[in-house]
Write a protein that holds these residues in place. Structure first.
Motif, PDB file in Angstrom:
ATOM      1  N   SER A 258      26.630  12.875  14.743  1.00 25.36           N
ATOM      2  CA  SER A 258      27.533  13.870  14.158  1.00 25.36           C
ATOM      3  C   SER A 258      27.429  13.935  12.640  1.00 25.36           C
ATOM      4  O   SER A 258      27.807  14.944  12.041  1.00 25.36           O
ATOM      5  CB  SER A 258      28.977  13.567  14.571  1.00 25.36           C
ATOM      6  N   LEU A 259      26.928  12.873  12.010  1.00 19.50           N
ATOM      7  CA  LEU A 259      26.861  12.830  10.548  1.00 19.50           C
ATOM      8  C   LEU A 259      25.422  13.061  10.105  1.00 19.50           C
ATOM      9  O   LEU A 259      24.690  12.131   9.779  1.00 19.50           O
ATOM     10  CB  LEU A 259      27.395  11.509  10.007  1.00 19.50           C
ATOM     11  N   LYS A 260      25.025  14.307  10.112  1.00 16.34           N
ATOM     12  CA  LYS A 260      23.679  14.656   9.728  1.00 16.34           C
ATOM     13  C   LYS A 260      23.480  14.438   8.232  1.00 16.34           C
ATOM     14  O   LYS A 260      24.341  14.736   7.412  1.00 16.34           O
ATOM     15  CB  LYS A 260      23.388  16.129  10.052  1.00 16.34           C
ATOM     16  N   LYS A 261      22.317  13.875   7.877  1.00 21.35           N
ATOM     17  CA  LYS A 261      22.030  13.605   6.472  1.00 21.35           C
ATOM     18  C   LYS A 261      21.849  14.902   5.718  1.00 21.35           C
ATOM     19  O   LYS A 261      21.127  15.804   6.140  1.00 21.35           O
ATOM     20  CB  LYS A 261      20.751  12.761   6.362  1.00 21.35           C
ATOM     21  N   LYS A 262      22.503  15.012   4.571  1.00 23.83           N
ATOM     22  CA  LYS A 262      22.397  16.227   3.759  1.00 23.83           C
ATOM     23  C   LYS A 262      21.097  16.234   2.994  1.00 23.83           C
ATOM     24  O   LYS A 262      20.672  15.201   2.498  1.00 23.83           O
ATOM     25  CB  LYS A 262      23.590  16.298   2.791  1.00 23.83           C
TER      26      LYS A 262
END
Length: 480
Positions: free
Chosen positions: A476-480
């Motif tokens: 859920s926490l995709k790397k920006k």
């Protein structure tokens, strides 16, 4: 039997370990020998030693004791082990060998970043300290009751002496010595199991064919549970939990993988893993057969086990009724199994801390070896302290407590490696420590809710839930 005689036998055995350690480790005291045994270990030596270190003293007393309440259903778990070892051999070992790793948590750093790398190492160190203390506690307690308590010594002194022995034969050459000392200790453990089983059979004093007939027809030899989905012994839960327990406790565990990585090449390491996995079923079956024979023997001789916890059944019967040979073999076997597990745990803790936390390299050998020596001493002290704490808090079967601990501490490792190996997605490295901490906390809360609302308590499948939550959090926490 005199405690002094038992102690003398233990000291002779310890001198044997010191000799083996000296013989194989002389001239090899640097970090390369300590961490990787110079990568020239024979695969079959590693495999036999790993059988003993994986089972440890916990299996020696807890698995036979399980028969009273759980019958032979533990074999469902063991069947899952075998397939777990195949997964480790075919999926994880190729990755670790391709990258020529010393610490397997280096992979997390390369895949995600430094935060993931440190998180994996910290979770391993935490889990390994707790699980090793759980294993060592029960053996130190038996050793204390059989020997030192009769001289008025305190339990902390027994634990200190046991850990000091481990330190003395591992601090110079580490894995270089352990590969061979574990071989010796596994053989002794299995010989002990066979001898005690034979003695119990002789004490029962019935024809062997009749004993086999009673075993086959007894409800205590039930293996499979398909009809009760709520039960923790349900086949599906046990089988798949066994698979994933092996993946995390072997494939994602620096302790077990460090031994595999001492083999000269991937092919040998995979061969070791397959044979090692195949050996688990017959060895655990022997422990369960011993457990059945002990219950049958106690019933025939009107030995009351009503107020005896499962882990105390084997020590009680050995000490009270089986004679001096069984007693000596039991003490030596249980001591061998304790050292077999704890020596590699201590070495792997030292390795992970030195490489993963302190970032030691081969460039500065003086500093690196100094850090390693200090870490080895510190972790010996920590292990003593946690064993004593575990002894104060524990009130149930140690092997059950051990796998519960593993579910919470190794679950995030399962999720992190699964995400890294089976997706190409990047995730926010700095968020990984928070995800790894949140997942066990959420698991704990979910377990409380299901117990209070549905009267359902999670078993070993808690590991899968923990890993899944970590996986979803990273996704859920995709790397920006």
């Amino acid at each position: 039997m005199s405690p002094l005689l038992i102690l003398s036998i233990i000291l002779i055995y310890f001198c044997l370990l010191m000799f083996v350690s000296w013989a194989v480790g002389r001239g090899s005291t640097n970090n390369e020998a300590f961490f990787r045994a110079n990568k020239n270990s024979l695969w079959w030596v590693v495999g036999i030693g790993m059988v003993g270190s994986s089972m440890s003293g916990v299996s020696f007393v807890s698995v036979p004791g399980m028969v009273r309440q759980l019958d032979f259903t533990y074999l469902q778990f063991v069947l899952g082990f075998f397939f777990g070892y195949l997964i480790v051999a075919q999926i994880l070992l190729p990755v670790f060998y391709k990258k020529n790793l010393t610490s397997i948590y280096t992979y997390l750093g390369e895949r995600f970043g430094n935060c993931a790398y440190k998180t994996g190492a910290v979770f391993f160190i935490t889990g390994k300290i707790i699980s090793s203390a759980a294993k060592l506690y029960i053996v130190a307690l038996i050793f204390h009751n059989f020997v030192f308590s009769q001289w008025g010594f305190a339990f902390p002194l027994t634990v200190t002496i046991t850990v000091l022995m481990i330190y003395l034969y591992t601090f110079r050459s580490g894995m270089k010595s352990i590969v061979w000392t574990d071989l010796v200790q596994t053989v002794i453990m299995i010989v002990t199991l066979i001898v005690i089983t034979i003695i119990v059979l002789q004490k029962i004093n019935l024809p062997f064919a009749e004993i086999i007939s009673k075993m086959i027809t007894s409800e205590k030899t039930r293996i499979f549970v398909f009809d009760d989905w709520v039960s923790r012994q349900n086949f599906v839960k046990q089988f798949f939990s066994g698979i994933f327990i092996v993946v995390v406790m072997t494939g994602l565990d620096q302790d077990q993988m460090q031994k595999n990585l001492t083999c000269n090449n991937l092919r040998d390491a995979q061969k070791n893993m397959r044979w090692y996995g195949a050996a688990f079923l017959p060895v655990n079956l022997m422990f369960l057969v011993l457990g059945f024979l002990l219950l049958f023997f106690a019933q025939e001789n009107e030995i009351s086990l009503q107020n005896i916890i499962s882990d105390d059944i084997l020590p009680l019967i050995v000490k009270s009724t089986l004679g001096n040979i069984a007693l000596v073999m039991f003490v030596v076997g249980i001591f061998a199994s304790a050292l077999n597990s704890a020596d590699s745990a201590l070495t792997s803790l030292t390795t992970s801390f030195s490489i993963d936390i302190m970032n030691v390299t081969q460039k500065d050998k003086v500093r690196s070896e100094k850090i390693r020596h200090i870490a080895h001493i510190v972790f010996s002290i920590i292990l003593i302290a946690v064993v004593l704490l575990f002894g104060f808090l524990n009130n149930k079967s140690v092997i059950d407590a051990l796998y519960t601990i593993v579910s919470y501490t190794y679950g995030p490792l399962l999720g992190m490696y699964a995400f890294g190996l089976f997706t190409k997605r990047k995730t926010a490295d700095k968020a990984i420590p928070l995800i790894a901490i949140a997942s066990p906390v959420i698991c704990f809360l979910i377990n409380l809710l299901t117990v209070n609302i549905f009267n359902y308590k999670f078993g070993y499948e808690l590991l899968l839930l923990n890993g899944l939550l970590t996986f979803l959090g990273m996704y859920s926490l995709k790397k920006k």
